[in-house]
Design an enzyme around this catalytic site. Sequence first.
Site, PDB file in Angstrom:
ATOM      1  N   GLY A 161       6.999   4.064   0.626  1.00  0.00           N
ATOM      2  CA  GLY A 161       6.586   2.826   1.275  1.00  0.00           C
ATOM      3  C   GLY A 161       5.234   2.275   0.902  1.00  0.00           C
ATOM      4  N   ARG A 163      14.048  -9.915  -7.260  1.00  0.00           N
ATOM      5  CA  ARG A 163      13.061  -9.907  -6.173  1.00  0.00           C
ATOM      6  C   ARG A 163      12.590 -11.299  -5.736  1.00  0.00           C
ATOM      7  NH1 ARG A 163       8.662  -7.591  -5.555  1.00  0.00           N
ATOM      8  NH2 ARG A 163       9.193  -6.706  -3.542  1.00  0.00           N
ATOM      9  N   CYS A 184      23.377 -20.707 -11.960  1.00  0.00           N
ATOM     10  CA  CYS A 184      23.663 -21.915 -11.184  1.00  0.00           C
ATOM     11  C   CYS A 184      23.398 -21.695  -9.701  1.00  0.00           C
ATOM     12  CB  CYS A 184      25.101 -22.327 -11.413  1.00  0.00           C
ATOM     13  SG  CYS A 184      25.371 -22.633 -13.149  1.00  0.00           S
ATOM     14  N   TYR A 218      12.578  -1.626  -8.609  1.00  0.00           N
ATOM     15  CA  TYR A 218      13.538  -2.575  -8.030  1.00  0.00           C
ATOM     16  C   TYR A 218      13.760  -3.753  -8.977  1.00  0.00           C
ATOM     17  CZ  TYR A 218      12.295   0.433  -4.191  1.00  0.00           C
ATOM     18  OH  TYR A 218      12.060   1.545  -3.438  1.00  0.00           O
ATOM     19  N   GLU A 261       8.340  10.419  -0.739  1.00  0.00           N
ATOM     20  CA  GLU A 261       9.388   9.769  -1.550  1.00  0.00           C
ATOM     21  C   GLU A 261       8.900   8.447  -2.128  1.00  0.00           C
ATOM     22  OE1 GLU A 261      12.480   9.214   1.333  1.00  0.00           O
ATOM     23  OE2 GLU A 261      12.853  11.354   1.579  1.00  0.00           O
ATOM     24  N   PRO A 262       7.808   8.450  -2.882  1.00  0.00           N
ATOM     25  CA  PRO A 262       7.329   7.171  -3.413  1.00  0.00           C
ATOM     26  C   PRO A 262       8.283   6.631  -4.480  1.00  0.00           C
ATOM     27  CG  PRO A 262       6.121   8.983  -4.421  1.00  0.00           C
ATOM     28  CD  PRO A 262       7.026   9.594  -3.369  1.00  0.00           C
ATOM     29  N   GLY A 263       8.490   5.342  -4.470  1.00  0.00           N
ATOM     30  CA  GLY A 263       9.256   4.686  -5.521  1.00  0.00           C
ATOM     31  C   GLY A 263       8.346   3.679  -6.212  1.00  0.00           C
ATOM     32  N   ARG A 264       8.145   2.557  -5.519  1.00  0.00           N
ATOM     33  CA  ARG A 264       7.358   1.451  -6.045  1.00  0.00           C
ATOM     34  C   ARG A 264       5.979   1.878  -6.546  1.00  0.00           C
ATOM     35  NH1 ARG A 264       8.346  -3.691  -3.882  1.00  0.00           N
ATOM     36  NH2 ARG A 264       9.173  -2.645  -2.057  1.00  0.00           N
ATOM     37  N   TYR A 307      13.515 -11.822  -1.918  1.00  0.00           N
ATOM     38  CA  TYR A 307      12.434 -11.597  -0.945  1.00  0.00           C
ATOM     39  C   TYR A 307      11.317 -12.629  -1.056  1.00  0.00           C
ATOM     40  CZ  TYR A 307      14.487  -6.944  -1.601  1.00  0.00           C
ATOM     41  OH  TYR A 307      15.352  -5.902  -1.748  1.00  0.00           O
TER      42      TYR A 307
HETATM   43  N1  LLP Z   1      12.754   6.732   0.785  1.00  0.00           N
HETATM   44  C1  LLP Z   1      13.714   6.022   1.382  1.00  0.00           C
HETATM   45  C2  LLP Z   1      14.596   6.686   2.351  1.00  0.00           C
HETATM   46  C3  LLP Z   1      13.872   4.658   1.084  1.00  0.00           C
HETATM   47  O1  LLP Z   1      14.831   3.951   1.684  1.00  0.00           O
HETATM   48  C4  LLP Z   1      13.001   4.038   0.141  1.00  0.00           C
HETATM   49  C5  LLP Z   1      13.131   2.618  -0.199  1.00  0.00           C
HETATM   50  C6  LLP Z   1      12.010   4.832  -0.469  1.00  0.00           C
HETATM   51  C7  LLP Z   1      11.915   6.175  -0.113  1.00  0.00           C
HETATM   52  C8  LLP Z   1      11.057   4.299  -1.477  1.00  0.00           C
HETATM   53  O2  LLP Z   1      10.239   3.303  -0.961  1.00  0.00           O
HETATM   54  P1  LLP Z   1       9.021   2.714  -1.822  1.00  0.00           P
HETATM   55  O3  LLP Z   1       8.033   3.822  -2.017  1.00  0.00           O
HETATM   56  O4  LLP Z   1       9.569   2.248  -3.113  1.00  0.00           O
HETATM   57  O5  LLP Z   1       8.506   1.616  -1.003  1.00  0.00           O
HETATM   58  N2  LLP Z   1      14.452  -3.649  -3.087  1.00  0.00           N
HETATM   59  C9  LLP Z   1      13.256  -3.777  -2.264  1.00  0.00           C
HETATM   60  C10 LLP Z   1      12.774  -2.452  -1.771  1.00  0.00           C
HETATM   61  C11 LLP Z   1      13.774  -1.676  -0.964  1.00  0.00           C
HETATM   62  C12 LLP Z   1      13.264  -0.325  -0.543  1.00  0.00           C
HETATM   63  C13 LLP Z   1      14.357   0.502  -0.005  1.00  0.00           C
HETATM   64  N3  LLP Z   1      14.002   1.849   0.346  1.00  0.00           N
HETATM   65  C14 LLP Z   1      12.176  -4.517  -3.053  1.00  0.00           C
HETATM   66  O6  LLP Z   1      12.420  -4.894  -4.195  1.00  0.00           O
HETATM   67  O7  LLP Z   1      11.096  -4.739  -2.521  1.00  0.00           O
END
Ligand code: LLP
Length: 429
Positions: free
Chosen positions: A255, A328, A359, A388, A289-292, A332
């Site tokens: 997050g 995105r 379109c 994403y 659980e970092p993604g972004r 969003y």
């Molecule tokens: N863990 C869980 C259970 C999650 O659902 C998510 C993201 C993460 C970790 C990773 O979150 P992050 O660190 O990336 O914020 N498509 C959207 C973002 C959706 C996020 C969904 N869950 C966007 O492009 O902003």
Amino acid sequence: MPRAVARAEHLDPTAFTPGFCYRRGELCCERVNLESLVSRAGTPLYVYSSASLTSAYRRFDAAFDGIPHSLCYAVKASSNLSILRLFARLGSWFDIVSGGELYRVRRAGVPGGHIVFSGVGKTREEIREALRARILMFNVESEAELELLAEEAAKVGRPAPAGLRVNPDVAAGGHPHIATGHHTHKFGVDQAEALRLYAAYRRSPWIRWDGVSAHIGSQILSVAPFRRAVARMASLAKSLIRAGIPLRYFDFGGGLGVRYTDEQPADLVEYAQAITRAVSPLGCRLLLEPGRALSASAGILLTRVLHTKSNRERRFVIVDAAMNDFLRPAMYAARHPLTAVVRRTGMRRRPVDIAGPVCETGDVFARDFPLEDVQSGDLLALWGAGAYGFVAASNYNSRPRPAEVLVEGNRFRVIRRRETRHDLIRGEL
Ligand code: LLP
């Protein structure tokens, strides 16, 4: 900082994006010139910097030095096998949310013990596959899922390692679509329900309570909501431990937000300290659980200008990438800067709408954006596309999905070939 400076700064994202820089007016990823890369790989094209992915991982990991921990990269953010392997080599574990993601991480060579499985709607088949893979932990989101998990664990004859995903009821998240931690959201179970379920399944032969988890939302720019949520989760964990449930893992999700344009993200060290302080006394291993935060700024989307046109006073730059390639902005209202890959001297900036060929009125990457004066044939970079991005691409309007390239120093590798017309109709009758 004076406003004008802050505004001008986001027009040169290289100022806050490691791995990319302009050399003599030409954009490079590490030491690869992007105009020449595109002459070989075409557009639209996703380009990732391995140096940037690596440094983001190491920085995040080092911020948690003070506590036993593992980063579980959120596969959904960018799931290409080469990127998963890169993170695995750095020591990453992985957070998955589907059988498809399980398949990917296994194909990338990740051992089951390095996988946590989150997600609000796991199917029986997905649960079975994950049990067979002997994953580290299921983050269970409901009583119904818990029953299903116990049933399937009984069939394989081994207790399922589990934790509940608890909804800490805090409001956070960059956009309403990506906030998850409030009681009005579909995710997790509330704290009272969690206590009841931990107790109810305490003596189940098929559920082994190993942890607790939470994930409160995405693109969160301040530490405050994390601090509130981690305090609530830590006090819940304490009650569970006191009640004789030996928790091994405290999974605090992802997050942490990033800078795309002029956002001021939370300080990583402050974020890490807030979590570390709350979790240390519990004696659990911390999972994140970092993604972004690990991949967003490591990737860009390259796109070619097809045409420029004006409708009355509005100027449009029509490019060959579209919302199907990068969702995105349409989904969003996300703001991502765009810059010319080759900067000619004397280029002026004019506010334009940069739009794709799909379109849909919403197929616009940026409105009133002060872009350099570009012409048809010029190449543009859309920044902050490493998370994403490709993963949310579709074939809408029967458009083949883009290729992906990973750069390392002066070398690059196509890590996903561009889809063909044949791919578009594969499986159709
Ligand atoms: N863990 C869980 C259970 C999650 O659902 C998510 C993201 C993460 C970790 C990773 O979150 P992050 O660190 O990336 O914020 N498509 C959207 C973002 C959706 C996020 C969904 N869950 C966007 O492009 O902003």
